[in-house]
Design an enzyme around this catalytic site. Sequence first.
Site, mmCIF file in Angstrom:
data_model
loop_
_atom_site.group_PDB
_atom_site.id
_atom_site.type_symbol
_atom_site.label_atom_id
_atom_site.label_comp_id
_atom_site.label_asym_id
_atom_site.label_seq_id
_atom_site.Cartn_x
_atom_site.Cartn_y
_atom_site.Cartn_z
ATOM 1 N N VAL A 26 65.687 32.372 -1.987
ATOM 2 C CA VAL A 26 64.834 32.357 -3.251
ATOM 3 C C VAL A 26 65.107 33.972 -3.706
ATOM 4 C CG1 VAL A 26 62.656 32.031 -4.473
ATOM 5 C CG2 VAL A 26 63.321 30.509 -2.395
ATOM 6 N N ALA A 28 49.784 30.040 12.368
ATOM 7 C CA ALA A 28 50.765 28.791 12.367
ATOM 8 C C ALA A 28 49.810 27.450 12.349
ATOM 9 C CB ALA A 28 51.733 28.617 13.402
ATOM 10 N N GLN A 29 48.799 27.614 13.250
ATOM 11 C CA GLN A 29 47.818 26.375 13.276
ATOM 12 C C GLN A 29 47.084 26.064 11.932
ATOM 13 O OE1 GLN A 29 43.425 25.893 15.475
ATOM 14 N NE2 GLN A 29 44.664 27.699 15.810
ATOM 15 N N ASP A 67 51.088 31.595 5.434
ATOM 16 C CA ASP A 67 50.602 33.107 5.098
ATOM 17 C C ASP A 67 50.650 33.750 3.959
ATOM 18 O OD1 ASP A 67 50.513 32.925 7.997
ATOM 19 O OD2 ASP A 67 52.159 34.596 8.362
ATOM 20 N N ALA A 99 61.076 26.919 4.694
ATOM 21 C CA ALA A 99 60.891 25.977 6.049
ATOM 22 C C ALA A 99 60.410 26.398 6.969
ATOM 23 C CB ALA A 99 62.230 25.173 6.093
ATOM 24 N N GLY A 100 59.161 27.140 6.885
ATOM 25 C CA GLY A 100 58.525 27.586 8.305
ATOM 26 C C GLY A 100 57.467 26.485 8.466
ATOM 27 N N TYR A 101 56.430 27.013 9.073
ATOM 28 C CA TYR A 101 55.512 25.895 9.460
ATOM 29 C C TYR A 101 54.839 25.243 8.598
ATOM 30 C CZ TYR A 101 55.681 27.938 14.092
ATOM 31 O OH TYR A 101 56.089 28.579 15.482
ATOM 32 N N GLU A 150 51.198 39.701 22.627
ATOM 33 C CA GLU A 150 52.262 38.841 23.242
ATOM 34 C C GLU A 150 53.667 39.471 23.440
ATOM 35 O OE1 GLU A 150 51.915 35.360 20.645
ATOM 36 O OE2 GLU A 150 50.562 34.501 22.239
ATOM 37 N N LYS A 202 49.011 27.246 26.401
ATOM 38 C CA LYS A 202 49.818 27.733 25.350
ATOM 39 C C LYS A 202 51.081 26.849 25.033
ATOM 40 C CE LYS A 202 51.117 31.399 22.854
ATOM 41 N NZ LYS A 202 50.390 31.776 21.585
HETATM 42 P P1 FAD Z 1 57.170 31.382 8.295
HETATM 43 O O1 FAD Z 1 56.912 30.422 9.541
HETATM 44 O O2 FAD Z 1 57.266 32.651 8.366
HETATM 45 O O3 FAD Z 1 58.172 30.681 7.487
HETATM 46 C C1 FAD Z 1 58.514 31.216 6.286
HETATM 47 C C2 FAD Z 1 59.966 30.357 5.828
HETATM 48 O O4 FAD Z 1 60.599 31.093 4.655
HETATM 49 C C3 FAD Z 1 61.063 30.737 7.005
HETATM 50 O O5 FAD Z 1 61.766 29.766 7.156
HETATM 51 C C4 FAD Z 1 62.046 32.032 6.062
HETATM 52 O O6 FAD Z 1 63.306 31.987 6.614
HETATM 53 C C5 FAD Z 1 61.710 31.293 4.661
HETATM 54 N N1 FAD Z 1 62.087 32.213 3.942
HETATM 55 C C6 FAD Z 1 61.655 33.760 3.697
HETATM 56 N N2 FAD Z 1 62.119 34.376 2.572
HETATM 57 C C7 FAD Z 1 62.834 33.405 1.783
HETATM 58 C C8 FAD Z 1 63.651 33.490 0.647
HETATM 59 N N3 FAD Z 1 63.870 34.606 -0.100
HETATM 60 N N4 FAD Z 1 64.313 32.386 0.396
HETATM 61 C C9 FAD Z 1 64.605 31.347 1.241
HETATM 62 N N5 FAD Z 1 63.753 30.956 2.360
HETATM 63 C C10 FAD Z 1 62.870 32.191 2.709
HETATM 64 N N6 FAD Z 1 50.198 31.812 14.829
HETATM 65 C C11 FAD Z 1 49.457 31.039 15.686
HETATM 66 O O7 FAD Z 1 48.827 29.920 15.047
HETATM 67 N N7 FAD Z 1 49.458 31.038 16.897
HETATM 68 C C12 FAD Z 1 50.076 31.817 17.811
HETATM 69 O O8 FAD Z 1 50.355 32.011 19.015
HETATM 70 C C13 FAD Z 1 51.141 33.045 16.946
HETATM 71 N N8 FAD Z 1 51.752 33.698 17.624
HETATM 72 C C14 FAD Z 1 52.644 34.781 16.931
HETATM 73 C C15 FAD Z 1 53.592 35.476 17.505
HETATM 74 C C16 FAD Z 1 54.253 36.434 16.752
HETATM 75 C C17 FAD Z 1 55.117 37.340 17.335
HETATM 76 C C18 FAD Z 1 54.275 36.390 15.357
HETATM 77 C C19 FAD Z 1 55.333 37.144 14.375
HETATM 78 C C20 FAD Z 1 53.491 35.404 14.666
HETATM 79 C C21 FAD Z 1 52.606 34.582 15.288
HETATM 80 N N9 FAD Z 1 51.785 33.635 14.801
HETATM 81 C C22 FAD Z 1 50.954 32.764 15.396
HETATM 82 C C23 FAD Z 1 51.817 33.659 13.445
HETATM 83 C C24 FAD Z 1 52.474 32.459 12.721
HETATM 84 O O9 FAD Z 1 53.775 32.474 13.247
HETATM 85 C C25 FAD Z 1 52.529 32.365 11.151
HETATM 86 O O10 FAD Z 1 51.321 32.393 10.793
HETATM 87 C C26 FAD Z 1 53.310 31.387 10.531
HETATM 88 O O11 FAD Z 1 54.703 31.564 10.987
HETATM 89 C C27 FAD Z 1 53.274 31.201 9.070
HETATM 90 O O12 FAD Z 1 53.942 29.899 8.734
HETATM 91 P P2 FAD Z 1 54.670 29.990 7.330
HETATM 92 O O13 FAD Z 1 55.048 28.788 7.108
HETATM 93 O O14 FAD Z 1 53.741 30.685 6.209
HETATM 94 O O15 FAD Z 1 55.691 31.287 7.317
#
Ligand code: FAD
Length: 403
Positions: free
Chosen positions: A81, A318-319, A301, A11-13, A170, A378
Amino acid sequence: MKRPTVLVLGAGYGGLSTVVNLQKLVGTDEADIILINKNDYHYESTWLHEASAGTLSPDQVRYDIKDVINKGKVQFVKATVEGIDVNSKKVATSAGEYTYDYLVIGLGFEGETFGITGLDKYALSIANVNAARQIRDHIEYQFATWSTEETRDDARLTIVVGGAGFSGIEFLGELGNRIPELCAEYDVPKEKVRVVCVEAAPMVLPGFDPELVEYAVRQLEAKGIEFSIGTPVVEATPEGVKIKKGEEEFEFIKAGTVVWAAGVRGNRLIETSGIENMRARVKVEKDMRAPGFPDVFIVGDCALMINEAINRPYPPTAQIAMQQAVTVAQNIVALMKGENTKEFVPELKGTVCSLGEHDAIGDVMGRKLTGTKASIMKKVIDNRALYMIGGVPLMIKKGKFKL
Ligand code: FAD
């Protein structure tokens, strides 16, 4: 006819946006949507540098998943998972086994240590809310301990940040604001504190406009941050890090805190899922499906997409994750109706890198921004992400409105 099961992992972005979009497109009786996440909250990964430095409370960075899902349409399962097998269409979790008609993998990023000795053990990583809290508390503990020691070890007050990429910079921006507060709180003379950014590449913020990078470095240096560029970390120990300064030249930086922010990879579970991958990232088809598995979508990601204009992968952001989620939701609905899927086309609006609460650099729709203007932009971006998932109520509850 049996309703299809749509299983969304993470439940990430990417994962949460997929679910929020799906619940708008799918009627109550049309599908069983199951969302599985380790915690019962979503966290804004893009704000973790603030929680890690202690400039924002960890609670402000997260919100309850139940507040943004339609419980009539989506079943939320709090579970970890443990394994994915796309050949047998099974997902093992701490709450039992799940099967699916359509699977969405959105398990996010993990830190990449490139096999450097000791980093896994001795460096902290800005990985999630708990890790952010640990970094904040660790730094504070070092300050508190220094002030009570009879023989004071100044190295306690040295913080090494590995990586001058986006998250490293950052985090340094936030530290630049937080250190004076910590010095005042623990009666530590400011000149005793060292914050050193160590980067293997020959530049800071690769890919950013050089003029903006120059501004960022100048602003951070004015806050006392040191840069050691083109000097890879070769080893981490409990006392600090060893860096390579020349062919045969090494330096050991004694440090009480080492934070590694120099690279991410996809979630390791991908590597044993049966899907072809590179460092746990899947080179997805144009419609976001995993090659060879037409019922499996990858979002965020864990997905790897090539920007054909420059023949390099799009950076994991995230975008892009949130934009992909819209297409993934639409494509699942298309498959359910027997229609064709559509291609995902990223719409890059620009990038803003924060340098602390009131400063930033940005390249937004072809315009270069610095200082307050960039910092306001921002906050607009951060608030927009909340709005896209939870509408106005979530934005008001968690948004950033202090200019
Ligand atoms: P995530 O947001 O990481 O979500 C993954 C989810 O999966 C989480 O809820 C986690 O708890 C869950 N999960 C993981 N493993 C398991 C498991 N085994 N079982 C159950 N659940 C699990 N991007 C931008 O666009 N702009 C920015 O300014 C920016 N700044 C950033 C600053 C920092 C410090 C960091 C670390 C990243 C930044 N990013 C930015 C990048 C951005 O955060 C990531 O690209 C984004 O979070 C990816 O989204 P996602 O849904 O793939 O994963």
